[in-house]
Design an enzyme around this catalytic site. Structure first.
Site, PDB file in Angstrom:
ATOM      1  N   CYS A 177     -15.799 -15.448   2.171  1.00  8.02           N
ATOM      2  CA  CYS A 177     -16.963 -15.635   1.300  1.00  8.02           C
ATOM      3  C   CYS A 177     -18.225 -15.323   2.106  1.00  8.02           C
ATOM      4  O   CYS A 177     -18.175 -15.143   3.313  1.00  8.02           O
ATOM      5  CB  CYS A 177     -17.037 -17.081   0.826  1.00  8.02           C
ATOM      6  SG  CYS A 177     -15.535 -17.666   0.045  1.00  8.02           S
TER       7      CYS A 177
ATOM      8  N   ARG B 221     -18.183  -9.398   0.969  1.00  7.92           N
ATOM      9  CA  ARG B 221     -17.289 -10.416   1.550  1.00  7.92           C
ATOM     10  C   ARG B 221     -16.511 -11.174   0.472  1.00  7.92           C
ATOM     11  O   ARG B 221     -15.542 -11.867   0.765  1.00  7.92           O
ATOM     12  CB  ARG B 221     -18.085 -11.411   2.387  1.00  7.92           C
ATOM     13  CG  ARG B 221     -18.874 -10.803   3.532  1.00  7.92           C
ATOM     14  CD  ARG B 221     -19.757 -11.834   4.192  1.00  7.92           C
ATOM     15  NE  ARG B 221     -18.960 -12.877   4.811  1.00  7.92           N
ATOM     16  CZ  ARG B 221     -18.525 -12.832   6.069  1.00  7.92           C
ATOM     17  NH1 ARG B 221     -18.830 -11.790   6.826  1.00  7.92           N
ATOM     18  NH2 ARG B 221     -17.788 -13.789   6.580  1.00  7.92           N
TER      19      ARG B 221
ATOM     20  N   TRP C  32     -14.962 -15.535  -2.562  1.00  3.78           N
ATOM     21  CA  TRP C  32     -13.635 -14.923  -2.724  1.00  3.78           C
ATOM     22  C   TRP C  32     -12.696 -16.106  -2.870  1.00  3.78           C
ATOM     23  O   TRP C  32     -12.503 -16.869  -1.921  1.00  3.78           O
ATOM     24  CB  TRP C  32     -13.263 -14.066  -1.512  1.00  3.78           C
ATOM     25  CG  TRP C  32     -11.946 -13.386  -1.637  1.00  3.78           C
ATOM     26  CD1 TRP C  32     -11.569 -12.471  -2.576  1.00  3.78           C
ATOM     27  CD2 TRP C  32     -10.795 -13.572  -0.808  1.00  3.78           C
ATOM     28  NE1 TRP C  32     -10.280 -12.071  -2.381  1.00  3.78           N
ATOM     29  CE2 TRP C  32      -9.767 -12.724  -1.301  1.00  3.78           C
ATOM     30  CE3 TRP C  32     -10.522 -14.351   0.294  1.00  3.78           C
ATOM     31  CZ2 TRP C  32      -8.502 -12.639  -0.720  1.00  3.78           C
ATOM     32  CZ3 TRP C  32      -9.274 -14.278   0.891  1.00  3.78           C
ATOM     33  CH2 TRP C  32      -8.282 -13.432   0.367  1.00  3.78           C
TER      34      TRP C  32
ATOM     35  N   ASN D  87     -17.238 -21.293   3.588  1.00  6.39           N
ATOM     36  CA  ASN D  87     -16.339 -20.145   3.754  1.00  6.39           C
ATOM     37  C   ASN D  87     -15.185 -20.628   4.624  1.00  6.39           C
ATOM     38  O   ASN D  87     -15.403 -21.057   5.750  1.00  6.39           O
ATOM     39  CB  ASN D  87     -17.075 -18.988   4.436  1.00  6.39           C
ATOM     40  CG  ASN D  87     -16.137 -17.824   4.746  1.00  6.39           C
ATOM     41  OD1 ASN D  87     -15.123 -17.655   4.063  1.00  6.39           O
ATOM     42  ND2 ASN D  87     -16.453 -17.049   5.763  1.00  6.39           N
ATOM     43  N   GLY D  88     -13.981 -20.599   4.087  1.00  8.20           N
ATOM     44  CA  GLY D  88     -12.832 -21.046   4.871  1.00  8.20           C
ATOM     45  C   GLY D  88     -11.859 -21.807   3.989  1.00  8.20           C
ATOM     46  O   GLY D  88     -11.964 -21.792   2.776  1.00  8.20           O
TER      47      GLY D  88
ATOM     48  N   GLU E  25      -1.674   4.881   5.626  1.00 11.60           N
ATOM     49  CA  GLU E  25      -3.096   4.582   5.386  1.00 11.60           C
ATOM     50  C   GLU E  25      -3.576   5.232   4.091  1.00 11.60           C
ATOM     51  O   GLU E  25      -4.296   4.625   3.297  1.00 11.60           O
ATOM     52  CB  GLU E  25      -3.924   5.058   6.579  1.00 11.60           C
ATOM     53  CG  GLU E  25      -5.427   4.954   6.425  1.00 11.60           C
ATOM     54  CD  GLU E  25      -5.935   3.550   6.148  1.00 11.60           C
ATOM     55  OE1 GLU E  25      -5.155   2.584   6.296  1.00 11.60           O
ATOM     56  OE2 GLU E  25      -7.097   3.418   5.724  1.00 11.60           O
TER      57      GLU E  25
ATOM     58  N   LYS F  74      -5.240   3.187   0.941  1.00 13.48           N
ATOM     59  CA  LYS F  74      -6.554   3.536   0.370  1.00 13.48           C
ATOM     60  C   LYS F  74      -6.447   3.707  -1.133  1.00 13.48           C
ATOM     61  O   LYS F  74      -7.239   3.184  -1.903  1.00 13.48           O
ATOM     62  CB  LYS F  74      -7.094   4.823   1.010  1.00 13.48           C
ATOM     63  CG  LYS F  74      -7.578   4.643   2.429  1.00 13.48           C
ATOM     64  CD  LYS F  74      -8.951   4.036   2.504  1.00 13.48           C
ATOM     65  CE  LYS F  74      -9.155   2.667   3.054  1.00 13.48           C
ATOM     66  NZ  LYS F  74      -8.309   1.950   3.872  1.00 13.48           N
TER      67      LYS F  74
ATOM     68  N   GLU G 274      -5.663   0.282  -2.942  1.00 13.55           N
ATOM     69  CA  GLU G 274      -6.646  -0.815  -2.947  1.00 13.55           C
ATOM     70  C   GLU G 274      -7.910  -0.475  -3.725  1.00 13.55           C
ATOM     71  O   GLU G 274      -8.638  -1.372  -4.123  1.00 13.55           O
ATOM     72  CB  GLU G 274      -6.993  -1.260  -1.534  1.00 13.55           C
ATOM     73  CG  GLU G 274      -7.669  -0.241  -0.669  1.00 13.55           C
ATOM     74  CD  GLU G 274      -8.003  -0.816   0.712  1.00 13.55           C
ATOM     75  OE1 GLU G 274      -8.171  -2.038   0.839  1.00 13.55           O
ATOM     76  OE2 GLU G 274      -8.094  -0.035   1.668  1.00 13.55           O
TER      77      GLU G 274
ATOM     78  N   HIS H  57      16.774   8.927   2.752  1.00  8.77           N
ATOM     79  CA  HIS H  57      17.760   7.832   2.832  1.00  8.77           C
ATOM     80  C   HIS H  57      17.539   6.809   1.720  1.00  8.77           C
ATOM     81  O   HIS H  57      17.555   5.606   1.946  1.00  8.77           O
ATOM     82  CB  HIS H  57      17.655   7.157   4.215  1.00  8.77           C
ATOM     83  CG  HIS H  57      17.956   8.090   5.334  1.00  8.77           C
ATOM     84  ND1 HIS H  57      19.222   8.521   5.640  1.00  8.77           N
ATOM     85  CD2 HIS H  57      17.123   8.747   6.185  1.00  8.77           C
ATOM     86  CE1 HIS H  57      19.183   9.366   6.657  1.00  8.77           C
ATOM     87  NE2 HIS H  57      17.914   9.527   7.006  1.00  8.77           N
TER      88      HIS H  57
ATOM     89  N   LYS I  30     -13.786  -8.065   2.114  1.00 10.57           N
ATOM     90  CA  LYS I  30     -13.937  -7.155   3.238  1.00 10.57           C
ATOM     91  C   LYS I  30     -13.187  -7.642   4.474  1.00 10.57           C
ATOM     92  O   LYS I  30     -12.604  -6.870   5.207  1.00 10.57           O
ATOM     93  CB  LYS I  30     -15.411  -6.987   3.602  1.00 10.57           C
ATOM     94  CG  LYS I  30     -15.657  -6.040   4.751  1.00 10.57           C
ATOM     95  CD  LYS I  30     -15.107  -4.663   4.466  1.00 10.57           C
ATOM     96  CE  LYS I  30     -15.255  -3.722   5.639  1.00 10.57           C
ATOM     97  NZ  LYS I  30     -14.515  -2.464   5.396  1.00 10.57           N
TER      98      LYS I  30
HETATM   99  C1  AGP Z   1      -8.662  -1.888   4.711  1.00  6.82           C
HETATM  100  O1  AGP Z   1      -9.000  -0.861   3.776  1.00  6.82           O
HETATM  101  C2  AGP Z   1      -8.437  -3.203   4.048  1.00  6.82           C
HETATM  102  N1  AGP Z   1      -9.613  -3.629   3.400  1.00  6.82           N
HETATM  103  C3  AGP Z   1      -7.799  -4.236   4.941  1.00  6.82           C
HETATM  104  O2  AGP Z   1      -6.450  -3.857   5.053  1.00  6.82           O
HETATM  105  C4  AGP Z   1      -8.356  -4.418   6.373  1.00  6.82           C
HETATM  106  O3  AGP Z   1      -8.084  -3.285   7.152  1.00  6.82           O
HETATM  107  C5  AGP Z   1      -7.633  -5.615   7.018  1.00  6.82           C
HETATM  108  O4  AGP Z   1      -7.929  -6.761   6.269  1.00  6.82           O
HETATM  109  C6  AGP Z   1      -8.038  -5.820   8.478  1.00  6.82           C
HETATM  110  O5  AGP Z   1      -9.410  -6.053   8.562  1.00  6.82           O
HETATM  111  P1  AGP Z   1     -10.100  -5.989  10.023  1.00  6.82           P
HETATM  112  O6  AGP Z   1      -9.952  -4.592  10.523  1.00  6.82           O
HETATM  113  O7  AGP Z   1     -11.531  -6.372   9.768  1.00  6.82           O
HETATM  114  O8  AGP Z   1      -9.380  -6.974  10.895  1.00  6.82           O
END
Ligand code: AGP
Length: 633
Positions: free
Chosen positions: A2, A27, A75, A101-102, A506, A510, A513, A529, A628
């Site tokens: 958050c 965030r 969040w 936040n937490g 990756e 992308k 998400e 396989h 984020k």
């Molecule tokens: C990446 O597109 C994602 N948002 C997520 O997987 C991110 O890479 C992951 O949470 C790790 O975050 P960090 O690199 O800040 O540790």
């Protein structure tokens, strides 16, 4: 994760808090709220949804004024997104407001204890329990009528006002809490004070002139000040307009260091781009330059770093490296494994950070942990770092956010200097990490068997990457056309081999998400396989097939997909005369060393995912369910 912000000073708090929340919205954006003190009253406005649709509209119809306030963008962890679960939360008296936040792991036990003494709760959140706990201690302290050092002052209800009551009540409450927190607390009876505290979630003080700030990260306050204090775990801060004090619950004194922010408000702004993600994709040539700056030693035919905090002898004694990370950073770790094993011949093992923490992995002497993290706050990755250190092993970090928890708790590390990454989908930080991992592999390799000639070849190839990325970005419109052609597909495969296998993973992440399309990254060789059973004319495959040492085998794998009428979008090397005959669409990459291809191949996949998400009307910068940085395990 958050976002939290607090302001105390001479200006109107509401616009500063609202703007700060907008800068923290990446965030978390399930809901947002604000609490402002005005003439001894606590005014709270909070609403489900993103700030623009919820809180901002509410404040237009029901404005609040005051010079001290706190804000939160959420969040959701405990309790679904809703108005009532939005922060700030109030204590039983309604005179104390808390944003958090937490995750408070023992919130239920604390709640039962408070319920037994007559407390009533409105929400399903752990934060409301914390607010009530603070309020409970505050009332106890007040009723004991403690004398303050400067003599008693009384509020409207005849209570003595003791400036220590609030901070002490916060300390009392936090001593009972198990879990993580970054909090801001205000009280109607303490009109000039914000109390902040952190354990496991980031929190910084912004130092202004006759005004001070509290925030989850510097993006929220860089427009007002560049002087900050990064709070440490167990720090509890008292913030007033003209001063701030910090105590530490676990130590005699707090370690307060004033730092200056490296980036500007413009760096954190979107500029002319429609989305932060697109801006950050287009920043990547500069990102690679920033990652290389000052680290290429052509005279010594090696790379150099200022912050590893390891002597050459210590670096030489490394027998194994474990790279732990999460998400996109974990994909970078896979590339790092290939790079370090090829160039330095050091055995590398890649671990999901959250797995590493909870399995009793054998760690021989001279095993070093390397964590990768853009935010430097990912709870899983931080836990891995702490686990390695607990077991007596050195923990290094490659991190983007300066002063982040992982950066400060590591034994040494390398900053990305990529500037703020606001888009929830990580792009430039990933490319920066790949660049730095290549430099690190050269550095370690040159202490072992890597020749000066080979090292210089790699360093020069890295220095050519920014220009190569510019040429790939120039294909943006062509990529946009291809993306539109496949935007309606429900399933995708992304396939690669060797150095581009992690990039296939990756690319799939992308797409998933930000466009919410199901996509699987897979080894091109492993496909046969089993998963190849899923190939049909409706399932496009993005095939990474650069002209590298695996080209012939990868083309054979591609033929298997084509034979089953799976549409193929190929990423190939300029000049490849074969690929056009077997792929439905082709995106060409500049010729490069095999170990440079992961960096080059990433950018078209970022743009491919971006354009598909835009065509599908998704919120590219703030995708549903995501945040984020995930600061909870
Ligand atoms: C990446 O597109 C994602 N948002 C997520 O997987 C991110 O890479 C992951 O949470 C790790 O975050 P960090 O690199 O800040 O540790």
């Amino acid at each position: 994760m958050c976002g939290i912000i607090g302001y105390v000073g001479k200006k109107a708090a509401t616009p500063i808090i609202l703007e700060g929340l907008r800068r923290l919205e990446y965030r978390g954006y399930d809901s947002a709220g604000i609490a402002v003190l005005h003439n001894g009253r606590l005014l709270v406005r909070k609403k489900k949804g993103k700030i623009g649709e919820g809180l901002a509209r509410l404040l237009k119809s029901e404005p609040v004024a005051g010079n001290l306030g706190i804000g939160h963008t959420r969040w959701a962890t405990h309790g679904p997104p809703s108005d009532i679960n939005s922060h700030p939360h109030l204590d039983q008296s309604g005179r104390i407001a808390v944003v958090h936040n937490g995750v408070i792991e023992n919130y239920d036990a604390l709640k039962q204890k408070l319920l037994a003494t007559g407390h009533k709760f409105k929400s399903g959140t752990d934060t409301e329990v914390l607010a009530h706990l603070i309020g409970d201690y505050y009332e106890k302290r007040r009723s004991r009528r403690c004398e303050s050092a400067d003599g008693p002052r009384f509020d409207k209800r005849g209570y003595k006002i003791n400036g220590n009551d609030l901070i002490q009540a916060v300390c009392d409450a936090l001593r009972e809490v198990i879990g993580t927190y970054g909090i801001a607390v205000i009280c109607a009876d303490e009109p000039d004070t914000i109390v902040g505290a952190r354990r496991g979630s980031p929190l910084i003080i912004g130092i202004g002139t006759d005004e001070n700030f509290l925030a989850s990260d510097a993006n929220a306050i860089v427009a007002h000040t560049k002087k900050v204090v990064y709070l440490n775990d167990y720090d509890v801060a008292t913030i007033k307009s003209e001063r701030f004090d910090v105590l530490n619950l676990g130590a005699d004194t707090a370690n307060v260091q004033i730092s200056n922010l490296e980036f500007s408000q413009e760096d954190a702004a979107r500029g002319d781009f429609e989305h932060f993600m697109l801006k950050e994709i287009f920043e990547q040539p500069r990102t690679v330059e920033n990652a290389l700056r000052g680290r290429v030693d052509t005279e010594g035919a090696t790379a150099k770093f200022g912050g590893l905090n390891m002597t050459p002898a210590q670096l030489c004694s490394i027998k194994r490296i474990i790279i732990a990370a999460s998400g996109t950073s974990w994909h970078a770790a896979l590339v790092g494994e290939y790079l370090i094993e090829e160039l330095a011949q050091i055995p590398v093992e890649v671990e999901f950070a959250h797995e590493f923490c909870y399995r009793n992995a054998p760690l021989e002497r001279d095993t070093v942990l390397l964590v990768l993290s853009q935010s430097g706050e990912t709870a899983d990755t931080l836990a891995a770092l702490r686990e390695a250190k607990r077991r007596g092993h050195r923990a290094l970090a490659i991190v983007n956010v300066v002063g982040s928890t992982i950066a400060r708790e590591s034994d040494g590390g390398i900053y990305m200097h990529a500037g703020p990454e606001i888009g929830v989908a990580s792009t430039k930080a990933f490319v920066s990490t790949l660049t730095i991992l290549a430099l690190l592999a050269v550095h370690l390799g040159r202490m072992r068997t890597l020749s000066a000639r080979r090292a210089l070849e790699i360093l020069h190839a890295l220095e050519a990457v920014p220009k190569q990325l510019e040429s790939i970005l120039a294909q943006n419109n062509a990529l946009k056309k291809i993306a539109k052609k496949y935007a309606k597909a429900d399933d995708f495969f992304f396939l690669g081999r060797g150095y581009t296998f992690p990039i296939a993973l990756e690319g799939a992440l992308k797409l998933k998400e930000i466009s919410y399309i199901h996509a699987e990254g897979y080894s091109a060789a492993e496909m046969k396989h089993g998963p190849i059973a899923l190939i049909d004319p409706k399932t496009p495959t993005v095939f990474l097939v650069p002209q590298d040492s695996m080209y012939d085998k990868t083309m054979a794998n591609l033929a298997m997909i084509r034979a089953r009428k799976g549409p193929i979008i190929a990423l190939a090397t300029e000049g490849d005369k074969q690929i056009g005959k077997v792929a439905n669409d082709v995106i060409y990459l500049p010729k490069a060393l095999e170990l440079i291809n992961p960096i080059l191949a990433t950018v078209p996949l970022q743009l491919f995912a971006y354009h598909i998400a835009v065509v599908r009307g998704c919120d590219v910068d703030k995708p549903r369910n995501l945040a984020k940085s995930v600061t909870v395990e």
